[in-house]
Structure formats: structure tokens, C-alpha cells
Design an enzyme around this catalytic site. Sequence first.
Site, PDB file in Angstrom:
ATOM      1  N   CYS A 169     -39.538 -59.304 -87.910  1.00  0.00           N
ATOM      2  CA  CYS A 169     -40.052 -60.568 -87.378  1.00  0.00           C
ATOM      3  C   CYS A 169     -41.070 -61.092 -88.385  1.00  0.00           C
ATOM      4  CB  CYS A 169     -40.684 -60.270 -86.012  1.00  0.00           C
ATOM      5  SG  CYS A 169     -41.385 -61.701 -85.237  1.00  0.00           S
ATOM      6  N   CYS A 180     -49.059 -69.267 -75.908  1.00  0.00           N
ATOM      7  CA  CYS A 180     -48.939 -68.578 -77.198  1.00  0.00           C
ATOM      8  C   CYS A 180     -50.303 -68.371 -77.837  1.00  0.00           C
ATOM      9  CB  CYS A 180     -48.041 -69.411 -78.116  1.00  0.00           C
ATOM     10  SG  CYS A 180     -47.959 -68.752 -79.795  1.00  0.00           S
ATOM     11  N   CYS A 223     -43.725 -59.802 -78.739  1.00  0.00           N
ATOM     12  CA  CYS A 223     -43.512 -61.205 -79.006  1.00  0.00           C
ATOM     13  C   CYS A 223     -44.656 -62.076 -78.498  1.00  0.00           C
ATOM     14  CB  CYS A 223     -42.240 -61.585 -78.277  1.00  0.00           C
ATOM     15  SG  CYS A 223     -41.679 -63.153 -78.676  1.00  0.00           S
ATOM     16  N   GLU A 276     -48.966 -61.686 -89.521  1.00  0.00           N
ATOM     17  CA  GLU A 276     -48.350 -60.411 -89.202  1.00  0.00           C
ATOM     18  C   GLU A 276     -46.841 -60.432 -89.353  1.00  0.00           C
ATOM     19  OE1 GLU A 276     -51.803 -58.893 -86.178  1.00  0.00           O
ATOM     20  OE2 GLU A 276     -49.847 -59.331 -85.350  1.00  0.00           O
ATOM     21  N   CYS A 333     -48.628 -74.377 -78.122  1.00  0.00           N
ATOM     22  CA  CYS A 333     -48.051 -74.033 -76.815  1.00  0.00           C
ATOM     23  C   CYS A 333     -49.070 -73.247 -75.985  1.00  0.00           C
ATOM     24  CB  CYS A 333     -46.779 -73.205 -77.005  1.00  0.00           C
ATOM     25  SG  CYS A 333     -45.525 -74.054 -77.969  1.00  0.00           S
ATOM     26  N   CYS A 351     -50.842 -72.227 -85.876  1.00  0.00           N
ATOM     27  CA  CYS A 351     -49.727 -73.134 -85.576  1.00  0.00           C
ATOM     28  C   CYS A 351     -50.280 -74.397 -84.950  1.00  0.00           C
ATOM     29  CB  CYS A 351     -48.739 -72.462 -84.621  1.00  0.00           C
ATOM     30  SG  CYS A 351     -47.300 -73.498 -84.249  1.00  0.00           S
TER      31      CYS A 351
HETATM   32  N1  SAH Z   1     -42.809 -71.311 -83.438  1.00  0.00           N
HETATM   33  C1  SAH Z   1     -41.529 -70.770 -83.187  1.00  0.00           C
HETATM   34  C2  SAH Z   1     -41.403 -69.320 -83.591  1.00  0.00           C
HETATM   35  C3  SAH Z   1     -42.576 -68.420 -83.334  1.00  0.00           C
HETATM   36  S1  SAH Z   1     -42.901 -68.051 -81.650  1.00  0.00           S
HETATM   37  C4  SAH Z   1     -41.143 -70.957 -81.731  1.00  0.00           C
HETATM   38  O1  SAH Z   1     -41.985 -71.351 -80.936  1.00  0.00           O
HETATM   39  O2  SAH Z   1     -39.974 -70.736 -81.421  1.00  0.00           O
HETATM   40  C5  SAH Z   1     -41.587 -66.913 -81.263  1.00  0.00           C
HETATM   41  C6  SAH Z   1     -41.245 -66.831 -79.791  1.00  0.00           C
HETATM   42  O3  SAH Z   1     -42.308 -66.199 -79.067  1.00  0.00           O
HETATM   43  C7  SAH Z   1     -41.039 -68.183 -79.151  1.00  0.00           C
HETATM   44  O4  SAH Z   1     -39.885 -68.207 -78.338  1.00  0.00           O
HETATM   45  C8  SAH Z   1     -42.262 -68.318 -78.300  1.00  0.00           C
HETATM   46  O5  SAH Z   1     -42.044 -69.180 -77.243  1.00  0.00           O
HETATM   47  C9  SAH Z   1     -42.511 -66.894 -77.861  1.00  0.00           C
HETATM   48  N2  SAH Z   1     -43.855 -66.637 -77.369  1.00  0.00           N
HETATM   49  C10 SAH Z   1     -45.015 -67.156 -77.826  1.00  0.00           C
HETATM   50  N3  SAH Z   1     -46.051 -66.672 -77.144  1.00  0.00           N
HETATM   51  C11 SAH Z   1     -45.556 -65.821 -76.236  1.00  0.00           C
HETATM   52  C12 SAH Z   1     -46.135 -64.986 -75.238  1.00  0.00           C
HETATM   53  N4  SAH Z   1     -47.455 -64.928 -75.056  1.00  0.00           N
HETATM   54  N5  SAH Z   1     -45.315 -64.232 -74.489  1.00  0.00           N
HETATM   55  C13 SAH Z   1     -43.974 -64.248 -74.682  1.00  0.00           C
HETATM   56  N6  SAH Z   1     -43.371 -65.011 -75.601  1.00  0.00           N
HETATM   57  C14 SAH Z   1     -44.138 -65.798 -76.364  1.00  0.00           C
HETATM   58 FE1  SF4 Z   2     -46.394 -72.405 -82.438  1.00  0.00          FE
HETATM   59 FE2  SF4 Z   2     -46.630 -70.422 -80.712  1.00  0.00          FE
HETATM   60 FE3  SF4 Z   2     -45.578 -72.726 -79.901  1.00  0.00          FE
HETATM   61 FE4  SF4 Z   2     -44.180 -71.137 -81.568  1.00  0.00          FE
HETATM   62  S1  SF4 Z   2     -44.800 -70.682 -79.458  1.00  0.00           S
HETATM   63  S2  SF4 Z   2     -44.506 -73.359 -81.735  1.00  0.00           S
HETATM   64  S3  SF4 Z   2     -45.882 -70.261 -82.792  1.00  0.00           S
HETATM   65  S4  SF4 Z   2     -47.690 -72.426 -80.623  1.00  0.00           S
END
Ligand code: SAH
Ligand code: SF4
Length: 393
Positions: A113, A127, A353, A92, A124, A120
Amino acid sequence: MTQVNLLDFDLDGLAAFCEGLGEKRFRATQLFRWIHQRGVADFGQMSDLAKSLREKLVTRAHVVAPPVLSQHESRDGTIKWLFDVGGGNAVEAVFIPEYADAEGAALERGTLCVSSQAGCAVGCRFCSTGHQGFSRNLSTAEIVAQLWFAEHFLRRHLGVEQRVISNVVMMGMGEPLQNYDRLIPALRVMLHDHGYGLSRRRVTVSTSGVVPMIERLAGDCPVALAVSLHAPTDALREHLVPLNRKYPLDELLRTCTAYLASAPRDFITFEYCMLDGVNDAPEHAQALIELMRAHAAEGLRAKFNLIPFNPFPQSGLTRSPMARVQAFGKLLNQAGIVTTVRKTRGDDIDAACGQLAGDVRDRTRVAERIARQRTVVLHPVGGRTATQEKADS
Ligand code: SAH
Ligand code: SF4
């Protein structure tokens, strides 16, 4: 003969490709401008290119973005596109407009974005992309195509000739620094004056902290850097961002300090996702202040962006109450760390996000969803897609 997608090249790459066709470098510059500045994919329309070159290009090359499976527009003007990148994978891109006036007449900033991977590998906890697992790296063409498509779609849609997208954030699906070799040419296309002409300050790479690649980025293409921190201690960060086991906080923050020497901004942005009862207590803020103080003494300058967690069912986590987010921000600000709370945008279309995978649970589900959405007929933006109607009802 397989056709080469010209969205895969930065200008040097395109020049090398043109040289292979017996053409001079300035031809590559013309071609690059047609593609990126004018959004033209049909070689026949590139009127200042010699007919012989156009004929060669038709047989050997094309300019194509992945098919758009769906397009949703939020009430706040945010637009989300889902691209089919094949093999049951979808990624996306999200356009987030900010207007100078309440009527929405003057666009002050348009941020896109962009995704870098399908899924990924970092995994995390908070996420939804991380919960999907890793599928594959996007090609340079697939990364650039998100900008190419969105920019030229928006110009047509808004009836303007000037640039609409003023900022790019690599904050979509995936960890950009784990797809480094495809990311760098894509960034170069974004920055080049003959491409999108974005300044380095207006292109942000967001990373969960891939230390060696932050170091390389500083030398290869130093754009603005955002680091997803989420915790003030290694024990808690390991739990939330498993990559912390490989690159712990002190090492990560020292690398950020070193990055500042090449960075286009004089600070690093740290993102901190606010998770109810996990990382949002005053003690966490205090520990964070101490950590940042220790590194400030070594030269680290930082700003914080608190992101209210966007919940999804499998996470087992909930969003911190707004009062706790504000209190956390206040403590940081009082300690001299400039901190903002991120506005959630596009909530009603799951474009906020970290929600970019929507309700996707695994790749099988993605495949099913793609199969379903193939039947969706796109309406112009502002119109409604079948999936949107379903989601609204
Ligand atoms: N992988 C990279 C970029 C993609 S994620 C990273 O982790 O920075 C982009 C941002 O979205 C990151 O700061 C991540 O921590 C945040 N993010 C991911 N899942 C989220 C969620 N469920 N709620 C709020 N922020 C989230
Ligand atoms: Fe990957 Fe999501 Fe962690 Fe960013 S926040 S590194 S997209 S798992």
C-alpha cells in the site's frame, strides 16, 4: 552540481537523461534493470556498464529512498514503514502478505500500500490523513522509492531472489489523482517489464473521485480502479467526501462506466467505509442498490468492498458493529452486487486502512514525532523497535 535521483524516471525519462550524457537507450535499459530488478544503488556494482558511464553517473546522479524513520511488524506479518520526506513530513507504506497455508510458508500474494501525498486536501471526515490537511505532493522518486525499498528489503529479509510484492495499491496517504503528473511515471515503473513487471490488473489506483483525472488515466495508463464511494446519495456523500460537491455521484459513476472500456478488469471496485449510524442502515443499502441498478443499465459493472471504519479520536465517528456490516453486505449480494468485507490487517501497529497517519494530529505533531523517532535504532524485521515497545506497553 545537484544530483538527480534516478528513481524519479520511468524508462523513457531515464533514456532521455542518458542521452543527455551522450549514452544510447540500451544503456538506460541496463541501468533501469540494475536499479529496479536488482535493487542496486551503487553504480560501481553495475558491472556491465562502461566505466566511463559509471564515472559520469557518480557525479551527476544517485539512487536514494527517503530515510526510514521506523519499521513495525504486526503479529499478522503486516509491515509498516514510516519514511521521512523532509520538512517535518512523514509518509507510510504498508506490506500486507497473504499466505496460502496456515504456517505462513507459501506467500500467495504480497500487496504494498503506497502513499502519493504528504497529507491530503480532500478532507474526508472519516480519514486521519484528511484531518491532517494537505502538506505537499510526493515526487515520482518518493512514490517509486516506497516500492523499491520495500521490495528489495523484503527479498533480503526473506532470503529470496524472486519478486515478493505482487500487487500495489495506491491506498496510502493522499489522493493519487490530485498528484497526477508524478503518479503516471511511477505507475509506468511499476508496470514496465524491465521495472517491476506488474500487470495492470495488479496495480490499483484508489480515488475519492477526481472525475477529469479518471478520464485521463483511462488514456494514459489504465490500471485497476477503486473508487471510494461511502454513500448512496449526494447529500450524504458531500458530508463525508467534500469533493462530491465538485463531482457528484451521477457524473462520477458515468465516468466509471466509461473507464471500463480501457480498464484491465471488467469491473470497478467501490470502497464503502462502514460508519456506525451514518451510512450503514438497510435503507442506505437499498438506495445504493437502486443507484447501482440505474448505472448498470448504462453498462457499469461493480464490486463492493465494505471497510469497517478504523476509528481515531478526532473523527467523532465509530465503527459499525460487525453484524450491521454483514447485513449490509448480504443485501448487496442478494441484489447481485458482489460484495466482500475487508479484513482489517495490521491493527496492532496502526497500519490498518485509513490509519496510516497513526496518531498524528497536525503537521507540528508530525515534526515532533519525527524529531523523537530519529533516535530510534532499527532492528531487523521481527525484532522490535523502541517505538513499538512503547506502543505495546
Ligand atoms: N485518497 C484515496 C486513496 C487513499 S485512502 C481514496 O480516498 O480512495 C484509501 C482508502 O481508505 C479509501 O477507500 C478511504 O476511504 C479509506 N479510509 C480512509 N480512512 C479510513 C478509516 N478511518 N477507516 C477505514 N477506511 C478508511
Ligand atoms: Fe484523502 Fe483520506 Fe479522503 Fe482518501 S480518504 S481522499 S486520503 S482524505
